[in-house]
Write a protein that holds these residues in place. Structure first.
Motif, short mmCIF file in Angstrom:
data_model
loop_
_atom_site.label_atom_id
_atom_site.label_comp_id
_atom_site.label_asym_id
_atom_site.label_seq_id
_atom_site.Cartn_x
_atom_site.Cartn_y
_atom_site.Cartn_z
N GLU A 1 22.30 8.55 -33.63
CA GLU A 1 21.75 9.32 -32.63
C GLU A 1 20.91 10.54 -32.61
OE1 GLU A 1 24.94 8.72 -33.09
OE2 GLU A 1 26.23 10.02 -31.97
N ILE A 2 21.37 11.17 -33.98
CA ILE A 2 20.89 12.53 -34.47
C ILE A 2 19.63 12.03 -35.16
CG2 ILE A 2 21.31 14.43 -35.62
CD1 ILE A 2 23.56 14.38 -33.77
N LEU A 3 19.77 11.08 -36.01
CA LEU A 3 18.57 10.68 -36.79
C LEU A 3 17.28 10.20 -36.05
CD1 LEU A 3 20.39 9.61 -39.85
CD2 LEU A 3 19.16 11.60 -39.58
N THR A 4 17.73 9.37 -34.89
CA THR A 4 16.68 9.15 -33.99
C THR A 4 16.06 10.23 -33.25
OG1 THR A 4 18.18 8.55 -32.34
CG2 THR A 4 17.48 6.90 -33.84
N GLY A 5 16.53 11.24 -33.18
CA GLY A 5 16.28 12.38 -32.19
C GLY A 5 16.71 12.20 -30.91
N ASP A 6 17.51 11.28 -30.57
CA ASP A 6 18.13 11.19 -29.07
C ASP A 6 18.91 12.15 -28.95
OD1 ASP A 6 17.03 8.78 -28.48
OD2 ASP A 6 18.44 7.46 -29.26
#
Lengths: 270, 270
Positions: free
Chosen positions: A15-20
């Motif tokens: 969820e950090i890497l998707t920018g969420d």
């Protein structure tokens, strides 16, 4: 004098890497460590993938750092696999830890009694959170249900905490103080800041380079911002260690200020 | 169908590791990449140290990713050494790039003419920003003075941009669109979200695990927050790629919703 403890952080979370989600745990941890005289030397953000996390753990341990924090991936769902990865990366099994299981049970009962959850007790997903890497010790989570884990491997202590910020902070502030005191003692970071009426780093460079070379122990940084927003630039000098470093910082800071005024720019102490 | 481009990010900056600055560039870049159908597979935050940055670049290139973004360390001061490190990590020299030098000169003149800076033209510190890794192309910086750099190495395109967020965004939005269109084409991320009246991930786990196993291409995530704050939990399903994946997402999302109501929890489509 004690050497500054070296710390790395591994943030686990798709969820950090998707920018969420904007990761704020890193900043909170960095402030904590630096403020206590330690040094964060690397942060790695990686997805919830067993081999990737295990490999990152392996590499951090191989760098012989003092503390490795992992954040995220401790929950009950199947994508939460940080503890399994820590075990894999340090060549050990995970085992059901009785004390951790009791902590998990107590928290679910507690949330059930307070009406926050509809069901107390254990189930397989909840039990999973008590499967720690062999040799790991549970850390009480005062906010959520997943205990943190402290595991000593070679020279490195691995601290695994959940990614929900309130849980990470809760565990560290409530259950990790003894450990942090052991490692950091009375270490602290000291800093001084001066504002200079010049928004052009390239003109300040001759003074900055002299100071940086003369005082390598001190972190001297001109904080560049968007040009035109503010005609003043802040320069911060920080030293991390124990109190006896104050005189060195004072001397270096005085030299910096003299150098800046010598260039003809007005300064403001902050 | 085009394979999702793999992207890594290296954030260079002591000020992030001391906690002085909260890194928001990562989140902005992750949103951009994921939203265009790409996948950020790793973010590394490291100090302004030549060998450390060079080594991180070397490792990223060795992983044969499509794009490596570096953020920070492009300024005129001596601690800004990212371009030198990119050169070192890719076995090449830095060379003064005439077009880049002209960009730097123009920007300083521009800021001088607007009264934002007291001095136009070049000086050694400013000239340093035009020393690019051999083969690198400058990218116009519409906001500040340091050009970005695009460098192709083996399978990887390295994009180096400044750490000041407005400059990073300015370069990417204004000077990198053609490149991004080449790489990502009409890729996009699609997502669906459902709120479920259950704050206990451990009870939802049987449904989640089934969905995740059946649809490995889809990123299904229950967003855990501090317990007790909200009796409802959001579950988000995302797929990154091109538009033709919409039907797969719709099918999987319907199954998720049916699974959740099957457990007896009310849901709200979001």
């Amino acid at each position: 004098m004690k050497k500054a403890a070296k710390v790395e952080i591994i943030i686990v979370g798709n969820e950090i890497l998707t920018g969420d989600i904007l990761d704020t745990n890193t900043n909170w941890l960095c402030k904590l460590i630096y403020g206590r005289g330690g040094s964060v030397t690397r942060v790695t953000v990686i997805p919830d993938e067993l081999e990737v996390v295990a490999d990152a753990v392996r590499q951090s341990v191989a760098r012989k750092i003092d503390i490795l924090f992992t954040s995220g991936g401790l929950g009950p769902t199947s994508d939460d696999l940080t503890l399994e990865a820590v075990a894999l990366g340090t060549n050990r099994e995970t085992v059901l830890h009785e004390e951790a299981l009791e902590l998990v049970r107590q928290q679910y009962d507690h949330f059930f009694e307070r009406g926050i959850m509809k069901q107390g007790g254990l189930n397989p997903a909840r039990q999973k959170m008590a499967c720690l890497p062999l040799g790991g010790e549970p850390l009480v989570n005062p906010v959520g249900t997943a205990p943190g884990v402290l595991l000593r491997v070679d020279k490195t202590t691995i601290i695994s905490v959940p990614g929900v910020p309130s849980e990470l902070k809760g565990i560290i502030e409530q259950s990790l103080q003894t450990f942090l005191n052991e490692v950091f003692g009375d270490g602290e970071a000291m800093s001084r800041c001066v504002g200079v009426m010049c928004n052009d780093e390239s003109q300040l460079e001759p003074v900055l380079v002299q100071i940086v070379e003369k005082y390598p122990e001190i972190y001297t940084k001109s904080l560049a911002t968007t040009l035109g927003e503010n005609p003043e630039m802040n320069i911060i000098m920080t030293i991390s260690g124990i109190g006896e470093k104050q005189p060195l910082l004072d001397t270096a800071f005085e030299e910096l200020c003299n150098g800046l005024t010598g260039l003809g720019f007005p300064i403001t102490l902050k």
